[in-house]
Structure formats: structure tokens, C-alpha cells
Design an enzyme around this catalytic site. Structure first.
Site, PDB file in Angstrom:
ATOM      1  N   ARG A  79     -78.528  21.238  14.592  1.00  0.00           N
ATOM      2  CA  ARG A  79     -79.495  22.243  15.050  1.00  0.00           C
ATOM      3  C   ARG A  79     -79.409  23.544  14.253  1.00  0.00           C
ATOM      4  O   ARG A  79     -79.562  24.637  14.804  1.00  0.00           O
ATOM      5  CB  ARG A  79     -79.295  22.573  16.536  1.00  0.00           C
ATOM      6  CG  ARG A  79     -79.515  21.412  17.454  1.00  0.00           C
ATOM      7  CD  ARG A  79     -80.960  21.391  17.897  1.00  0.00           C
ATOM      8  NE  ARG A  79     -81.216  20.192  18.662  1.00  0.00           N
ATOM      9  CZ  ARG A  79     -81.441  20.177  19.971  1.00  0.00           C
ATOM     10  NH1 ARG A  79     -81.452  21.278  20.645  1.00  0.00           N
ATOM     11  NH2 ARG A  79     -81.674  19.049  20.571  1.00  0.00           N
TER      12      ARG A  79
ATOM     13  N   ARG B  44     -84.171  27.770  17.267  1.00  0.00           N
ATOM     14  CA  ARG B  44     -84.384  29.065  17.909  1.00  0.00           C
ATOM     15  C   ARG B  44     -83.403  30.165  17.576  1.00  0.00           C
ATOM     16  O   ARG B  44     -83.670  31.332  17.836  1.00  0.00           O
ATOM     17  CB  ARG B  44     -84.445  28.870  19.428  1.00  0.00           C
ATOM     18  CG  ARG B  44     -85.815  28.445  19.881  1.00  0.00           C
ATOM     19  CD  ARG B  44     -85.807  28.054  21.319  1.00  0.00           C
ATOM     20  NE  ARG B  44     -84.989  26.863  21.486  1.00  0.00           N
ATOM     21  CZ  ARG B  44     -84.713  26.304  22.647  1.00  0.00           C
ATOM     22  NH1 ARG B  44     -85.149  26.844  23.759  1.00  0.00           N
ATOM     23  NH2 ARG B  44     -83.986  25.219  22.714  1.00  0.00           N
TER      24      ARG B  44
ATOM     25  N   ARG C 119     -93.005  29.096  14.615  1.00  0.00           N
ATOM     26  CA  ARG C 119     -93.303  28.225  15.749  1.00  0.00           C
ATOM     27  C   ARG C 119     -94.118  28.930  16.847  1.00  0.00           C
ATOM     28  O   ARG C 119     -94.532  28.273  17.813  1.00  0.00           O
ATOM     29  CB  ARG C 119     -91.982  27.711  16.349  1.00  0.00           C
ATOM     30  CG  ARG C 119     -91.403  26.437  15.723  1.00  0.00           C
ATOM     31  CD  ARG C 119     -92.192  25.179  16.081  1.00  0.00           C
ATOM     32  NE  ARG C 119     -92.681  25.214  17.450  1.00  0.00           N
ATOM     33  CZ  ARG C 119     -91.932  25.028  18.532  1.00  0.00           C
ATOM     34  NH1 ARG C 119     -90.666  24.728  18.416  1.00  0.00           N
ATOM     35  NH2 ARG C 119     -92.453  25.113  19.739  1.00  0.00           N
TER      36      ARG C 119
ATOM     37  N   ASP D 265     -87.558  15.501  15.967  1.00  0.00           N
ATOM     38  CA  ASP D 265     -86.864  15.354  17.230  1.00  0.00           C
ATOM     39  C   ASP D 265     -86.679  13.870  17.502  1.00  0.00           C
ATOM     40  O   ASP D 265     -87.428  13.047  16.970  1.00  0.00           O
ATOM     41  CB  ASP D 265     -87.628  15.998  18.388  1.00  0.00           C
ATOM     42  CG  ASP D 265     -86.739  16.119  19.614  1.00  0.00           C
ATOM     43  OD1 ASP D 265     -85.941  17.067  19.687  1.00  0.00           O
ATOM     44  OD2 ASP D 265     -86.796  15.225  20.484  1.00  0.00           O
TER      45      ASP D 265
ATOM     46  N   TYR E 212     -83.922   9.210  28.345  1.00  0.00           N
ATOM     47  CA  TYR E 212     -85.116  10.065  28.479  1.00  0.00           C
ATOM     48  C   TYR E 212     -86.291   9.261  29.023  1.00  0.00           C
ATOM     49  O   TYR E 212     -87.047   9.738  29.878  1.00  0.00           O
ATOM     50  CB  TYR E 212     -85.487  10.708  27.137  1.00  0.00           C
ATOM     51  CG  TYR E 212     -84.627  11.911  26.814  1.00  0.00           C
ATOM     52  CD1 TYR E 212     -84.719  13.073  27.576  1.00  0.00           C
ATOM     53  CD2 TYR E 212     -83.718  11.899  25.767  1.00  0.00           C
ATOM     54  CE1 TYR E 212     -83.925  14.176  27.302  1.00  0.00           C
ATOM     55  CE2 TYR E 212     -82.916  12.994  25.484  1.00  0.00           C
ATOM     56  CZ  TYR E 212     -83.017  14.129  26.258  1.00  0.00           C
ATOM     57  OH  TYR E 212     -82.229  15.217  25.997  1.00  0.00           O
TER      58      TYR E 212
HETATM   59  O1  CP3 Z   1     -81.657  21.447  12.882  1.00  0.00           O
HETATM   60  C1  CP3 Z   1     -81.591  20.303  13.396  1.00  0.00           C
HETATM   61  O2  CP3 Z   1     -80.546  19.838  13.886  1.00  0.00           O
HETATM   62  C2  CP3 Z   1     -82.803  19.379  13.268  1.00  0.00           C
HETATM   63  C3  CP3 Z   1     -83.650  19.281  14.342  1.00  0.00           C
HETATM   64  C4  CP3 Z   1     -83.368  18.555  15.647  1.00  0.00           C
HETATM   65  C5  CP3 Z   1     -84.132  18.859  16.783  1.00  0.00           C
HETATM   66  N1  CP3 Z   1     -83.821  17.961  17.762  1.00  0.00           N
HETATM   67  C6  CP3 Z   1     -85.139  19.932  16.866  1.00  0.00           C
HETATM   68  C7  CP3 Z   1     -85.423  20.521  18.180  1.00  0.00           C
HETATM   69  C8  CP3 Z   1     -82.523  17.491  15.971  1.00  0.00           C
HETATM   70  C9  CP3 Z   1     -81.477  16.817  15.123  1.00  0.00           C
HETATM   71  C10 CP3 Z   1     -82.823  17.122  17.312  1.00  0.00           C
HETATM   72  C11 CP3 Z   1     -82.202  15.981  18.002  1.00  0.00           C
HETATM   73  C12 CP3 Z   1     -82.252  15.926  19.463  1.00  0.00           C
HETATM   74  N2  CP3 Z   1     -83.305  16.189  20.307  1.00  0.00           N
HETATM   75  C13 CP3 Z   1     -81.176  15.466  20.263  1.00  0.00           C
HETATM   76  C14 CP3 Z   1     -79.861  15.024  19.731  1.00  0.00           C
HETATM   77  C15 CP3 Z   1     -79.023  16.186  19.322  1.00  0.00           C
HETATM   78  C16 CP3 Z   1     -78.325  16.882  20.434  1.00  0.00           C
HETATM   79  O3  CP3 Z   1     -78.486  18.114  20.522  1.00  0.00           O
HETATM   80  O4  CP3 Z   1     -77.588  16.236  21.174  1.00  0.00           O
HETATM   81  C17 CP3 Z   1     -81.585  15.508  21.602  1.00  0.00           C
HETATM   82  C18 CP3 Z   1     -80.753  15.144  22.800  1.00  0.00           C
HETATM   83  C19 CP3 Z   1     -82.937  15.954  21.617  1.00  0.00           C
HETATM   84  C20 CP3 Z   1     -83.825  16.133  22.784  1.00  0.00           C
HETATM   85  C21 CP3 Z   1     -84.224  17.562  22.860  1.00  0.00           C
HETATM   86  N3  CP3 Z   1     -85.277  18.102  22.143  1.00  0.00           N
HETATM   87  C22 CP3 Z   1     -83.591  18.623  23.547  1.00  0.00           C
HETATM   88  C23 CP3 Z   1     -82.388  18.483  24.454  1.00  0.00           C
HETATM   89  C24 CP3 Z   1     -84.285  19.810  23.235  1.00  0.00           C
HETATM   90  C25 CP3 Z   1     -83.947  21.229  23.635  1.00  0.00           C
HETATM   91  C26 CP3 Z   1     -84.722  21.696  24.805  1.00  0.00           C
HETATM   92  C27 CP3 Z   1     -84.620  23.203  24.913  1.00  0.00           C
HETATM   93  O5  CP3 Z   1     -85.676  23.859  24.746  1.00  0.00           O
HETATM   94  O6  CP3 Z   1     -83.521  23.720  25.135  1.00  0.00           O
HETATM   95  C28 CP3 Z   1     -85.339  19.456  22.366  1.00  0.00           C
HETATM   96  C29 CP3 Z   1     -86.290  20.386  21.733  1.00  0.00           C
HETATM   97  C30 CP3 Z   1     -85.947  20.750  20.340  1.00  0.00           C
HETATM   98  N4  CP3 Z   1     -85.628  19.851  19.358  1.00  0.00           N
HETATM   99  C31 CP3 Z   1     -85.958  22.043  19.783  1.00  0.00           C
HETATM  100  C32 CP3 Z   1     -85.646  21.913  18.427  1.00  0.00           C
HETATM  101  C33 CP3 Z   1     -85.575  22.989  17.380  1.00  0.00           C
HETATM  102  C34 CP3 Z   1     -86.325  23.322  20.520  1.00  0.00           C
HETATM  103  C35 CP3 Z   1     -87.796  23.389  20.538  1.00  0.00           C
HETATM  104  C36 CP3 Z   1     -88.275  24.801  20.676  1.00  0.00           C
HETATM  105  O7  CP3 Z   1     -88.220  25.542  19.674  1.00  0.00           O
HETATM  106  O8  CP3 Z   1     -88.737  25.138  21.766  1.00  0.00           O
END
Ligand code: CP3
Length: 341
Positions: free
Chosen positions: A24, A28, A37, A73, A148
Site C-alpha cells: 500500500r 491515501r 482520486r 485492488d 468478501y
Molecule cells: O500500493 C499498493 O499496495 C497497491 C494497491 C493495492 C490496493 N489494494 C489499493 C487500494 C493493493 C495491493 C490492494 C490489495 C487489497 N485490497 C487487499 C490485500 C492487501 C491487504 O491490505 O491485506 C485487500 C484485503 C483489499 C480489499 C480492500 N480494498 C480494502 C481492505 C480496502 C481499504 C478500505 C478502506 O477505505 O480503508 C480497499 C480499498 C483500497 N484498495 C484503497 C486502495 C488505495 C483505498 C481506496 C481509497 O482511496 O478510498
């Protein structure tokens, strides 16, 4: 050109410095991310090559990280096969109709490369822009995707998921096979377009006992890694709360096992199979402490990491949204400076 320290560490070869990247690293915590975004919903951003390239590159411009991670994602391939789902800020993926019976499972069709043309395009552009710095492709692991889909969103206890896993093993097997094929295809599209390593995020498998993981998840994950075996791309396997599962995560066929912050890397090195490199494992919450405390812990991670056959420095889970980017910049520099040969 000398092969990158990141790829060398994945392959357990000597490195000029310990490579570092952050799960990540895009997102954010970066003001430039929040800016691009601001008017674009998450899943739309994940389907637009211009956004994908820009967001993937943002942390690379800011930090001297040894690898970029493709911006997407884990639910993107599920959206691409037509599932009605969304990613809600502060919540995560939310599925309109949770999948809990055979009819719903049967509707999960295979992913075709044509479903995700933007991935091929964005990866190609990124490889060019990264100029030799590796790009990590990724996908969700089958248990985490299943959770999920079955729960309909994030879950603390995974109760519907476990009800299906224990109560309807055949249906569970069918679901896991379908998700594994989708994940494999999503990874292959990224590899064929030029990604030089892949990470399987089975983030929530720590919810399972070792015995249940071995019986209900490992066969599917092993199949994915086996199918990727001939492609000469290092395979990283990561989950959270997996202290009891580290041996099995490597047994599944990973070249690198990602470790969260709960198990010190020297102990983790004893738990994985010989021939496995480790990735991790500074607590992401540690970055809210004063720098001196962070540096001390980072040094400890590096010391313990020497017990592994290869070590890629990372956090034990993703960068938290309120992290000060300056901390990550200092940490990247510190890891390099401490380990430069
Ligand atoms: O920089 C990176 O690592 C690449 C991008 C990335 C995202 N999601 C972007 C994202 C990666 C590798 C993921 C994988 C992902 N998504 C996982 C596995 C990694 C982990 O953290 O365990 C999981 C479980 C998800 C599912 C998911 N998507 C979650 C739990 C969330 C966060 C929700 C929140 O708002 O707190 C997302 C959304 C997400 N995926 C964001 C990003 C940058 C946030 C979106 C936003 O900007 O609102």
C-alpha cells in the site's frame, strides 16, 4: 544491467543492499494520491490506464523504493467478470448479492484477458516508465476473495465463509477452484504484460487453523503457484496473523513468504521451508512513533532478517492512511544506508 536487488533477494542471491518496498505504498497516505482520486471512484481509477500509471508511479517518485506495485485492488477481476460490487472508502469491498449457494457460485465465470485490457496497457506503460525497476503484479488469494464474496463485505469472524467451508465442502471446492482460475488469469495478464514478480495477498487466511488451511485452502493456492512455476517470475505469498501458517504458506509453493509484525523474522525463518526468502516486517503502526524508535525497530528487523535466505524489507501489513510520508522516505533511506555493501 545488473539485476535489481529486489529480484535478487526474491531468488536468495547476494544483494548490494537490502531491497525495500511497502505494501500500500500508493494510496491515501500521499497527498498527490488524494488529489488525483478526488473526483474518481476507486474502481473507475483501477480501470483507467492513465490513473493506474500515475498512482503506481507516485510512491516511486517520492521514495527510493526498490519495486513498484501495480495499482489495482483484489476485487478488480471480480468486477471485470460482471459481479455487482463496489469499494467504499473506509470500509472496503462491498458485494451487492453475497454468494452463498450453488447457483451463485456457478455464475462466477472465468476471466479472459479481454475483460481487463486496461491492465495489459497500464502494465506495459509502467514497465517502460520504470526503466528497469521491477513492477510487482498482484491478486487476492482464494480464501480472502471467498470471504468478501460470501460475507458481502469485510468481516471480523468470517462466519458465513466458515459455515460454507465446513458445511458444504463440495460447493466450497467449486468456489475455490473458480476463484483460483480467476486469480491465476489475472496474474498471468500482468506477467505477460511485463510484471517481474507477483504477490498473492491471501490477507485473511490467519483466521484459519493450520489443519483447516491445509485441507481447504492450500490445495488451491498450490495449484495457482504451480501454474505460475514455469514463468520465471518470483512468487510472494502474504497473509496477516499467519504465525501458525508460515510453513504452509511456503509449502504452497511461494518463493517468498510475507510475514506480518507478530513473528520476528529469525523465528519465521525457522518456520518456512528451506529455499524460501522472507519479506517484512515492521509494524505499520510503528511509523507513528518518534523516528529514533522507528530506526531502532527497523535495525532489529534487518538484524533478524539476516537469518533468512533472502530478505526484502517491508511493513508487516499495508501503510496506514494517516502515515506521514516523510517517515517512509526516512525509513527507505535508512534501510539502504544500513545495508549498503
Ligand atoms: O500500493 C499498493 O499496495 C497497491 C494497491 C493495492 C490496493 N489494494 C489499493 C487500494 C493493493 C495491493 C490492494 C490489495 C487489497 N485490497 C487487499 C490485500 C492487501 C491487504 O491490505 O491485506 C485487500 C484485503 C483489499 C480489499 C480492500 N480494498 C480494502 C481492505 C480496502 C481499504 C478500505 C478502506 O477505505 O480503508 C480497499 C480499498 C483500497 N484498495 C484503497 C486502495 C488505495 C483505498 C481506496 C481509497 O482511496 O478510498
Amino acid at each position: 544491467m545488473q539485476e535489481s536487488p529486489f529480484l535478487r533477494a526474491c531468488r536468495r542471491l547476494p544483494v548490494s543492499r537490502t531491497p525495500v518496498w511497502f505494501m500500500r505504498q500508493a494510496g491515501r497516505s500521499l497527498p498527490e494520491y488524494r488529489k488525483v482520486r478526488a473526483d474518481v471512484p476507486m474502481l473507475e481509477a483501477c480501470a483507467r490506464p492513465d490513473m493506474i500509471v500515475e498512482i503506481t508511479m507516485q510512491p516511486v517518485r517520492r521514495y527510493d523504493v526498490d519495486a513498484a506495485i501495480y495499482f489495482s485492488d483484489i476485487v478488480v477481476p471480480l468486477k471485470a467478470i460482471g459481479l455487482d460490487l463496489d469499494i467504499k472508502t473506509g470500509i472496503g469491498p462491498v458485494i451487492a448479492d453475497p454468494i452463498r449457494n450453488a447457483d451463485a457460485v456457478k455464475r462466477l465465470r472465468e476471466l479472459e484477458p479481454d475483460d481487463v485490457p486496461y491492465v495489459t496497457e497500464a502494465v506495459g506503460r509502467l514497465v517502460e516508465e520504470l526503466d528497469g525497476r521491477p513492477l510487482i503484479g498482484f491478486a487476492g488469494g482464494p480464501f480472502t476473495l471467498a470471504s468478501y464474496l460470501i460475507e458481502g463485505g469485510p468481516s471480523k469472524n468470517h462466519e458465513h465463509t466458515k459455515a460454507l467451508m465446513y458445511g458444504a465442502p463440495e460447493l466450497w471446492g467449486d468456489l475455490m477452484r473458480r476463484l483460483s482460475r480467476i486469480t491465476l488469469e489475472f496474474l498471468k495478464v500482468q506477467i505477460e504484460a511485463g510484471a517481474s514478480a507477483v504477490q498473492l495477498f491471501d490477507s485473511w487466511v490467519g483466521a484459519l487453523s493450520a489443519e483447516d488451511y491445509r485441507a481447504s485452502v492450500l490445495p488451491h493456492t498450490s495449484w495457482i503457484f504451480e501454474q505460475l512455476g514455469g514463468l520465471d517470475v518470483p512468487r510472494i505469498h502474504f497473509g496477516v496473523g499467519t504465525g501458525e501458517l508460515l510453513g504452509l504458506l511456503s509449502e504452497a509453493g511461494a518463493d517468498v513468504v510475507g510475514v506480518d509484525w507478530r513473528v520476528p523474522l529469525d523465528k519465521a525463518a525457522q518456520r518456512v521451508q528451506p529455499g524460501t526468502a522472507l519479506q517484512g516486517n515492521l509494524d505499520p503502526a510503528m511509523l507513528f512513533a518518534p523516528w529514533e524508535a522507528v530506526a531502532e525497530r527497523a535495525r532489529d528487523v534487518l538484524d533478524r532478517g539476516r537469518a533468512a535466505e533472502g530478505h526484502i524489507f517491508n511493513l508487516g501489513h499495508g501503510v496506514l492512511p494517516n502515515t506521514d510520508p516523510e517517515m517512509l522516505a526516512r525509513l527507505t533511506h535508512f534501510v539502504h544506508e544500513q545495508t549498503e555493501q
